[in-house]
Design a protein around this motif. Structure first.
Motif, mmCIF file in Angstrom:
data_model
loop_
_atom_site.group_PDB
_atom_site.id
_atom_site.type_symbol
_atom_site.label_atom_id
_atom_site.label_comp_id
_atom_site.label_asym_id
_atom_site.label_seq_id
_atom_site.Cartn_x
_atom_site.Cartn_y
_atom_site.Cartn_z
ATOM 1 N N THR A 265 0.914 -1.146 0.039
ATOM 2 C CA THR A 265 -0.039 -0.128 -0.056
ATOM 3 C C THR A 265 0.856 1.252 -0.032
ATOM 4 N N ALA A 266 0.505 2.311 -0.557
ATOM 5 C CA ALA A 266 1.338 3.547 -0.762
ATOM 6 C C ALA A 266 0.238 4.743 -0.767
ATOM 7 N N VAL A 267 0.256 5.369 0.250
ATOM 8 C CA VAL A 267 -0.819 6.912 0.159
ATOM 9 C C VAL A 267 0.091 7.937 0.538
ATOM 10 N N ILE A 268 -0.546 9.196 0.272
ATOM 11 C CA ILE A 268 0.183 10.513 0.650
ATOM 12 C C ILE A 268 -0.733 10.898 1.964
ATOM 13 N N ASP A 269 -0.019 11.019 3.134
ATOM 14 C CA ASP A 269 -0.671 11.651 4.347
ATOM 15 C C ASP A 269 -1.556 12.999 4.038
ATOM 16 N N THR A 270 -2.863 12.993 4.467
ATOM 17 C CA THR A 270 -3.590 14.217 4.515
ATOM 18 C C THR A 270 -3.122 15.325 5.357
ATOM 19 N N LYS A 271 -2.299 14.964 6.296
ATOM 20 C CA LYS A 271 -1.865 16.115 7.174
ATOM 21 C C LYS A 271 -0.542 16.341 6.897
ATOM 22 N N THR A 272 0.538 15.773 6.779
ATOM 23 C CA THR A 272 1.943 16.090 6.248
ATOM 24 C C THR A 272 2.073 15.985 4.868
ATOM 25 N N TYR A 273 1.302 15.409 4.051
ATOM 26 C CA TYR A 273 1.359 15.285 2.543
ATOM 27 C C TYR A 273 2.676 14.629 2.078
ATOM 28 N N LEU A 274 3.115 13.758 2.769
ATOM 29 C CA LEU A 274 4.448 12.913 2.931
ATOM 30 C C LEU A 274 3.899 11.450 2.484
ATOM 31 N N PRO A 275 4.717 10.826 2.042
ATOM 32 C CA PRO A 275 4.404 9.124 1.635
ATOM 33 C C PRO A 275 4.079 8.521 2.723
ATOM 34 N N ALA A 299 9.697 8.181 -7.007
ATOM 35 C CA ALA A 299 8.190 8.241 -7.454
ATOM 36 C C ALA A 299 7.360 9.342 -6.734
ATOM 37 N N TYR A 300 7.783 9.589 -5.434
ATOM 38 C CA TYR A 300 7.158 11.018 -4.855
ATOM 39 C C TYR A 300 7.475 11.947 -5.543
ATOM 40 N N SER A 301 8.505 12.278 -5.841
ATOM 41 C CA SER A 301 8.772 13.468 -6.506
ATOM 42 C C SER A 301 8.487 13.541 -8.297
ATOM 43 N N LEU A 302 8.234 12.498 -8.808
ATOM 44 C CA LEU A 302 7.884 12.432 -10.081
ATOM 45 C C LEU A 302 6.009 12.628 -9.846
ATOM 46 N N ALA A 303 5.827 11.965 -9.142
ATOM 47 C CA ALA A 303 4.132 12.142 -8.682
ATOM 48 C C ALA A 303 3.878 13.681 -8.635
ATOM 49 N N LEU A 304 4.576 14.481 -7.762
ATOM 50 C CA LEU A 304 4.259 15.728 -7.293
ATOM 51 C C LEU A 304 4.504 16.507 -8.823
ATOM 52 N N LEU A 305 5.650 16.496 -9.583
ATOM 53 C CA LEU A 305 6.126 17.002 -10.524
ATOM 54 C C LEU A 305 4.731 16.897 -11.503
ATOM 55 N N GLU A 306 4.344 15.791 -12.054
ATOM 56 C CA GLU A 306 3.347 15.511 -13.036
ATOM 57 C C GLU A 306 1.923 16.083 -12.369
ATOM 58 N N PHE A 307 1.812 15.889 -11.352
ATOM 59 C CA PHE A 307 0.392 16.236 -10.456
ATOM 60 C C PHE A 307 0.268 17.862 -10.729
ATOM 61 N N GLY A 308 1.465 18.601 -10.541
ATOM 62 C CA GLY A 308 1.421 20.124 -10.716
ATOM 63 C C GLY A 308 1.392 20.604 -12.158
ATOM 64 N N LEU A 309 1.834 19.674 -12.898
ATOM 65 C CA LEU A 309 1.679 19.801 -14.700
ATOM 66 C C LEU A 309 0.350 19.732 -14.969
ATOM 67 N N THR A 310 -0.436 18.924 -14.397
ATOM 68 C CA THR A 310 -1.955 18.511 -14.753
ATOM 69 C C THR A 310 -2.682 19.242 -14.007
ATOM 70 N N HIS A 311 -2.614 19.740 -12.787
ATOM 71 C CA HIS A 311 -3.305 20.408 -11.955
ATOM 72 C C HIS A 311 -2.827 22.061 -11.712
ATOM 73 N N PRO A 312 -3.088 23.077 -12.692
ATOM 74 C CA PRO A 312 -2.486 24.276 -12.543
ATOM 75 C C PRO A 312 -2.673 25.065 -11.021
ATOM 76 N N ASP A 313 -3.729 24.876 -10.635
ATOM 77 C CA ASP A 313 -4.004 25.256 -9.084
ATOM 78 C C ASP A 313 -3.230 24.570 -8.130
#
Length: 406
Positions: A265-275, A299-313
């Protein structure tokens, strides 16, 4: 109307003061008589306290005489007896161990000789009798002082009473005609003042009521605005929570593409925003190090990078710098395949987003992707710097008069 009533009352009082001005001398004498009576009463009180103290001294001396008489009588009657049994419990005393100079009955020290000597007792009795005579004489003198002070009090009280009666007789004809008028005017002033106070209190109460009503309106308006703001922020929070869920899904997808068999399992913590991997926080993964930490971080760095590109906000940098992404992965075929997948994802990002993303990757080995995918800057011992960047070290050294300067 209150002003008119106060002026009328003031006029009556002025007339009364002017009419009674002739009684000033008599009033002054009365004040002196009252002060004298007060002083005489204080003298009586002081003399009475002093007499009580003298009586206490006389009573104490009489008590000492009585105690001496009882002691002498007991010594006279009991000293001839040699006790062989206890006078209280009637037990025999012959075999009882007693220290020398101690009583065989009470075991206390024997009294000194002067305490049982008849001559010494007589001398003490005469001294106490002289003290009693002196104390009685002083008490009699203080009693005479108290009697004289009481006489002066009676005289002062009589003078005060006489002056008051004389003043009452002189002022009766002046005060009596105006007394009812002054009383009526005073009552009218008090009534008008009470009415004004009641009106003032009522006015203040209405003012407070209006103020409270306005505060209630303001609070209701504020509550409406706050409720609307809470609703808006709740919706925004729910939307942001969905963004975190989406980021968690993309992060888990990236880890799945890397074929990490140890990750369930792998999730992002809703409080710390860390894996959080298999329930373990990111800090514990960093402490363990190794290939797991490397894959999770990439994987965490690539997910943040691509998520920022697909979500301008979502405001994250579009620049990613990675140092030696394959260094801690190992050398077996699965580890090499995992490194190739990481570079394949680098290439997919570069092909998909072009100039919108910037990747800087430092690696000791040749990248397992076509050479035209990235611009390559080879660095070695002879060429340690990026072209166009000046070396920060010293350029030259020249000799100075007292040493060298760089």
């Amino acid at each position: 109307m209150l002003s008119l009533a106060e002026r009328a009352l003031g006029a009556l009082r002025s007339e009364l003061e002017e009419s009674s001005a002739a009684d000033a001398v008599l009033r002054q004498e009365l004040r002196r008589a009252v002060a004298g009576a007060r002083d005489a009463s204080q003298e009586v009180e002081a003399a009475r306290e002093l007499l009580e103290a003298r009586e206490s001294v006389v009573a104490q001396v009489e008590l000492d005489l009585l105690r001496l008489e009882r002691s002498a009588s007991a010594i006279e009657k009991l000293s001839p007896f040699d006790f062989v049994v206890c006078p209280r419990c009637m037990q025999r005393l012959e075999g009882r161990p007693v220290q020398e100079d101690h009583c065989i009955v009470c075991l206390q020290h024997d009294p000194p000789d002067e305490s049982v000597d008849p001559a010494a007792i007589q001398q003490t009795r005469e001294a106490l009798e002289r003290q009693l005579q002196d104390a009685q004489a002083v008490r009699e003198a203080d009693a005479q002082v108290l009697a004289a002070a009481r006489d002066r009090v009676q005289q002062a009280d009589f003078l005060t009473t006489t002056l008051r009666r004389e003043l009452d007789v002189q002022t009766r004809d002046i005060v009596a005609p105006r007394f009812d008028a002054i009383a009526g005017s005073s009552a009218r002033v008090a009534s008008l003042g009470a009415s004004i106070d009641a009106v003032t209190q009522l006015r203040d109460a209405w003012a407070r009521a209006r103020s409270i009503n306005q505060e209630v309106k303001d609070l209701k308006a504020t509550r409406t605005r706050v409720q609307a703001d809470v609703k808006s922020r709740t919706l925004a929070l729910a939307a942001r929570g969905q963004l975190v869920d989406d980021l968690s899904q993309e992060f888990f997808t990236l880890l799945a593409e890397l074929h990490l068999p140890w990750v369930r399992t792998a999730v992002i913590d809703t409080k710390t925003y860390l894996p959080v991997i298999d329930g373990n926080p990111f800090e514990s993964l960093q402490a363990s190090g190794g290939g797991i930490t490397t894959c999770v971080s990439i994987a965490y760095s690539l997910a943040l990078l691509e998520f920022g590109l697909t979500h301008p906000d979502v405001l994250v940098p579009s620049l990613l710098i990675i140092d030696s992404p394959r260094k801690a992965l190992g050398n077996n075929p699965d580890d090499q395949e995992r490194g190739n997948r990481i570079y394949d994802h680098f290439k997919a990002l570069a092909d998909a987003y072009g100039d919108r993303v910037q990747l800087i990757i430092a690696d000791n080995d040749t990248a397992p992707i076509p050479s035209d995918t990235f611009s390559t800057i080879p660095l070695d011992y002879n060429r340690p710097m990026v072209p166009g960047v000046a070396h920060p070290g010293p350029e030259h050294v020249h000799r100075a008069e007292d040493g060298y300067e760089a």
